[in-house]
Write a protein that holds these residues in place. Structure first.
Motif: not given
Ligand code: ATP
Length: 251
Positions: A28-36, A184-192
């Motif tokens: 799975e490639l998972f993107a972890f999103l959220g405000p500052n 498994t790729v788990f990344m945070s990003t602000h670039i939606l």
């Protein structure tokens, strides 16, 4: 592959991450999103064994990160948001050092690194001290170092920040390929747009609480709204004050 069970982190009286639970599966490639300040980095650090949770548990490939951190770290590659390097080492020395830490033969590690060094156009800079490296070069160095022990799970905290478009594209392609190979790729990003383009599922955290986990399509259904991930994200994370302002501006 990655499991968070009621993962919680307090800094003094402030709760940065509040009983967050989820699973991310192999491939799975998972993107972890959220405000500052939502708790993304804190969660990633707990999952990768860099920060001890106040409560709850993280496990990687069924190994508890809390109880067995050294074993768990064999499965983990970690790319921090700040691409720090050892200024007084050359890249070649640094990669040898990382190989030694993971107890991998230097020749084998060099073989794994070779292709990435070429792709990232760092192969002819390997013997330069890293103190002269640009932000992007440091970021690429961190990514190569995280891959050298061929980890099953890769955590990346905002991996494309500061990269030129070509390098960002390369990293996105590499991450997709790693997931295709079953990692498994788990990344945070602000670039939606990146999350929408790449992620199999997204998780959205706000004020330390997991607000949503699922596919973008499931998010659309849940919000009862068509639209881009950006619109859905803004709607989900809008505060009451934001909503009031928006309705005021719309008259
Ligand atoms: P950003 O998108 O801005 O990088 P984030 O979602 O990664 O934010 P975190 O860095 O996880 O957010 O921080 C979550 C909260 O925890 C913030 O309010 C932050 O100030 C706080 N925090 C993080 N680390 C510490 C620390 N070492 N001591 C005190 N508070 C901290």
């Amino acid at each position: 592959m990655i499991e968070a069970k009621e993962l919680t982190k307090d800094f003094g009286k402030f709760r940065a991450v509040d009983k967050v639970s989820f699973k991310v599966e192999p491939g799975e490639l998972f993107a972890f999103l959220g405000p500052n300040g939502a708790g993304k980095t804190t969660t990633i650090k707990m999952l990768s064994g860099l920060l001890i949770p106040t409560a709850g548990e993280a496990s990687i490939c069924s190994v508890s990160v809390t109880n067995n951190p050294v074993e768990a770290k064999k499965y983990i590659g970690f790319v921090p948001d700040e691409p720090n390097v050892y200024d007084k080492l050359t890249l070649r020395e640094f990669l040898d050092f990382v190989a030694d830490i993971y107890q991998i033969e230097r020749q084998k590690a060099r073989q794994i690194a070779k292709e990435y060094l070429k792709i990232f156009e760092l192969d002819d800079r390997q013997d330069d001290l890293m103190q002269g490296y640009s932000h992007g070069m440091r970021q690429k160095t961190n990514i190569i170092a995280a891959l050298i022990h061929d980890p099953q799970v890769l955590f990346l905290d905002e991996p494309t920040v500061g990269l030129d478009p070509r390098s960002a594209r390369l990293i996105k392609d590499i991450l997709k390929e790693l997931a295709k190979e079953g990692r498994t790729v788990f990344m945070s990003t602000h670039i939606l747009e990146i999350a929408e383009e790449m992620a199999d599922r997204v998780g959205i955290i706000q004020k330390g609480q997991l607000k949503f986990i699922g596919t973008v399509e499931e998010l659309r259904q849940g919000q009862g709204k068509e639209g881009s991930l950006e619109e859905l994200f803004l709607q989900l994370t809008a505060s009451d004050a934001d909503k009031e302002l928006i309705s005021h501006l719309r008259g």
